[in-house]
Design an enzyme around this catalytic site. Sequence first.
Site, short mmCIF file in Angstrom:
data_model
loop_
_atom_site.label_atom_id
_atom_site.label_comp_id
_atom_site.label_asym_id
_atom_site.label_seq_id
_atom_site.Cartn_x
_atom_site.Cartn_y
_atom_site.Cartn_z
N ARG A 134 0.82 -1.22 0.00
CA ARG A 134 0.00 0.00 0.00
C ARG A 134 0.85 1.27 0.00
O ARG A 134 0.40 2.33 -0.44
CB ARG A 134 -0.96 0.00 1.19
CG ARG A 134 -0.27 -0.11 2.53
CD ARG A 134 -1.27 -0.27 3.66
NE ARG A 134 -0.61 -0.65 4.89
CZ ARG A 134 -0.91 -0.16 6.08
NH1 ARG A 134 -1.85 0.75 6.22
NH2 ARG A 134 -0.30 -0.58 7.17
N SER A 136 -5.00 4.42 6.05
CA SER A 136 -4.57 3.02 5.91
C SER A 136 -4.38 2.62 4.45
O SER A 136 -3.44 1.92 4.12
CB SER A 136 -5.61 2.10 6.56
OG SER A 136 -5.78 2.43 7.91
N GLU A 196 -19.86 2.64 1.92
CA GLU A 196 -19.15 2.17 0.73
C GLU A 196 -20.03 2.18 -0.51
O GLU A 196 -19.55 2.43 -1.62
CB GLU A 196 -18.58 0.76 0.97
CG GLU A 196 -17.45 0.72 2.00
CD GLU A 196 -17.93 0.75 3.45
OE1 GLU A 196 -19.16 0.63 3.68
OE2 GLU A 196 -17.08 0.88 4.34
N PHE A 241 -14.25 -4.27 2.39
CA PHE A 241 -15.36 -3.32 2.42
C PHE A 241 -15.82 -2.91 1.02
O PHE A 241 -16.95 -2.45 0.85
CB PHE A 241 -15.01 -2.10 3.28
CG PHE A 241 -14.63 -2.47 4.69
CD1 PHE A 241 -15.37 -3.42 5.38
CD2 PHE A 241 -13.55 -1.89 5.32
CE1 PHE A 241 -15.02 -3.79 6.68
CE2 PHE A 241 -13.19 -2.25 6.61
CZ PHE A 241 -13.92 -3.20 7.29
N HIS A 289 -5.42 -4.16 2.38
CA HIS A 289 -5.68 -5.12 3.46
C HIS A 289 -6.29 -6.42 2.91
O HIS A 289 -7.35 -6.87 3.36
CB HIS A 289 -6.57 -4.49 4.53
CG HIS A 289 -5.88 -3.38 5.25
ND1 HIS A 289 -5.39 -2.28 4.61
CD2 HIS A 289 -5.58 -3.22 6.57
CE1 HIS A 289 -4.82 -1.46 5.49
NE2 HIS A 289 -4.91 -2.01 6.68
N ASP A 318 -6.17 -8.77 12.72
CA ASP A 318 -7.59 -8.40 12.70
C ASP A 318 -8.50 -9.61 12.42
O ASP A 318 -9.69 -9.58 12.70
CB ASP A 318 -7.86 -7.31 11.66
CG ASP A 318 -7.53 -5.93 12.20
OD1 ASP A 318 -7.35 -5.80 13.43
OD2 ASP A 318 -7.47 -4.98 11.39
N ARG A 375 -1.60 -4.81 3.34
CA ARG A 375 -1.30 -4.05 4.55
C ARG A 375 0.14 -4.14 5.02
O ARG A 375 0.77 -3.14 5.31
CB ARG A 375 -2.21 -4.54 5.69
CG ARG A 375 -1.95 -3.81 7.00
CD ARG A 375 -2.78 -4.38 8.15
NE ARG A 375 -2.70 -3.51 9.31
CZ ARG A 375 -1.69 -3.52 10.18
NH1 ARG A 375 -0.69 -4.37 10.02
NH2 ARG A 375 -1.69 -2.69 11.21
#
Lengths: 310, 274
Positions: free
Chosen positions: A9, A36, A57, A82, A107, A115, A165
Site C-alpha cells: 500500500r 490506511s 461504501e 469493504f 488489506h 484483525d 497491509r
Amino acid sequence: METKMEAIREGYGRGVINIAKKDPNVVFLDADLAMSTKSIKAKEVDPERHFYSGISEQAMIGEAVGLALTGKKVFASTFAIFLSRAFEPIRQSICYGNVPVKLVGSHSGVHVGEDGPSAQMTEDISIMRALPNMNVIVASDSVEAEKATEFLLDFDKPCYLRTGRNKVPVLHSDNYKFEFGKANVLKNGNDATIIACGVMVSIALEAAELLKKENISLRVINMHTIKPLDKKTVVNASKETKAILTAEDHQINGGLGSAVAEVLAEKNLNVNFARIGMNNSFAESGKPDELFEKYGFTAKHLAEKVKTLL
Amino acid sequence: MKHKTENAEELKELARQIRILILKMTSKAGSGHPGGSMSATELLTALYFNTLNLDSDNLKDENRDRFLLSKGHCSPGLYAVLSKRGLFPEEELINSFRQTNSRFSGHVHRTTPGIEMSFGSLGQGLAIGSGMALSAKLDNKSFKTFVMLGDGEMQEGMIWESFMFAGFKKLNNLIAIIDRNKCQNDGYVAETLEIDPLDEKIKSFNWNVIEIDGHNFEEIFEAFEQASNSDKPFAIIANTIKGKGVSFMENDPQWHGKALDEEQLKKALKELGG
C-alpha cells in the site's frame, strides 16, 4: 545484501502523489480509511481533490461513478473486504454502466494478520474477476503498486487494484515498467512453474531457492494482471515445464488458480497442476508469518507441493 | 434543439400523449412498468419540456443539466418523453421496447440516446447525482443534477447514505424528486415499510424540502424555481397517483410491473382519448 521490506500500500501512496501531481483532473475517494489505504497522500498534493464518503461504501461507489461520468478520473479505495460491501453498485453502476472508475482494495488476504477473517479479504479476486467489463490487477510489491497506479491514471476501463497491509520484500527496481496484461517471468526454469500473484510472488522466489538446492529448476511467474490473463505465458509454462503450481493469498476457488486452470482445461494442456490458497475456509487472527506457516503459504510448503507434482 | 414551454395546455397535451405511448409500448412488449411511469409523467414532461438545460442536438454538452432516473424501471415514461423531444422515432420505441436487439432496454441503460446513466437496481441514483453535483462544484460549472427517486426506493439504505453526504457537502446544485405514488411492487408503501414522515427525515439530513402535487405543472415549476435558489440540496416530495390518467389503474399496486392486455389497453386508450 538485505532485502528491502515495504508494504504494498505504500507504493499505492507514492502512485497517488505522482498522478495527483501529473493530472489536475484526478480525484480520490475513501470511505474512512485513507490513512490506511494511503490515498491520504493525495492531500499532500491537493487537499481539495480527496473526499470522504463516510463509512458508506455503496454511496462511495455511486459518488465515484457520478464524478467519472462528468469527466473526472476517479480512484476509490478502502479495505478490500469493504469494497465487497458495495458489490452490487460496483456491478450495476461501474460494470454494467461501464464507467472507468479505479477501485483500490488494501488489506487483502490472510496476510492482514491480527484483525482476523473479518478483515482478511480472500474472495475479492474471484468476485471482481466474475464481473463483465472489470479488469483485475494484483500488485506483488510496493513498486508494482506504484507503477500500476500510474498506469491506471489513463486507463479508460473499470479496474480493481489489490494492494496489501503488511511489509513484504521489494522485488522490483525503481525503473520497473509495468505492462498491463503481460505476466513477468521473474525466474526462468525448466522443471516446474509457480504462477503467483501478490504477496505470494516473493515466497515463490524463495521456494525456487529451496528447490535449486535439490537440483529442481523452478520457473517463477508474477501474474500481476489476473484479468485479462496472460494466457500465452501459461501455455508456454505448461509446455516447457512439467508441472504448474499456482499460489495466491486468496481462496483457491475463482481466483488466480481457477483462472490458470481454465486456460489449461480449455486448451487441453496436459500438465501436473495444483493450487495453493485458502480452500473453502477462513483463517484466524495471528501474526502473518505464523498464519502463513499454519495455512500452508510458506516457501517450504510451496517447494514440497512442487515436488509432489514432479 | 432546446425546448422551453410554460404553456399549460401544451404541457397537458404532451403528458396525455406520453401516457398513451407508455401504455402502447408496455402492452406491445407484454411487460414493463406503466404505473410508476404514469405517476411521473407530469414531472418528466416539466423537466424535459421546460426546466432541463438540454440541447437535443448536442446531448454530450458538458454544461447540460443532468437527469438521473434512479427508479430505472420506469423507463417507459422517460423513453416516451425523449421520443417526444425527437431523440428517436415513436414507432421504433413502441415496436422494440424490451425486445432483443433493441435500443430500449427494460430498465434504462446509458447506451440509449439521452439516457445519462444505467439504472434498474434501486438506491443508486442519489449517490451518482451527488458525485455529479460535487464534480460541478469542483469545476465551477453551473449545471444542475436532478435525480428522480421512487418512494418505495426510500427503503434502500444507500439512499440515506447519499442524503447524508449531499447535505453535509451542501450540494445545492442537486435536486431529488421523489415520486410519492405510495405503491411498490408487492403493495402499498405504508404497509410494506412506511417511510413517513419523509419531509422531516430529509430535512434532518440538512436538505430543503417542499411537498407538492406532482401532477400540477404550476406547483412543479414553483418547486423547481425554489430548488434553483436553494442554499442546500433540495428535495421535492411530489405526491402522485400510481397509474394516473386511467381510472382502473389509479392507486392499484398491481400496475407497478404489469402491462395491460389488449382489451384493457383499448379501454385505457379510450379514456386517454388515444
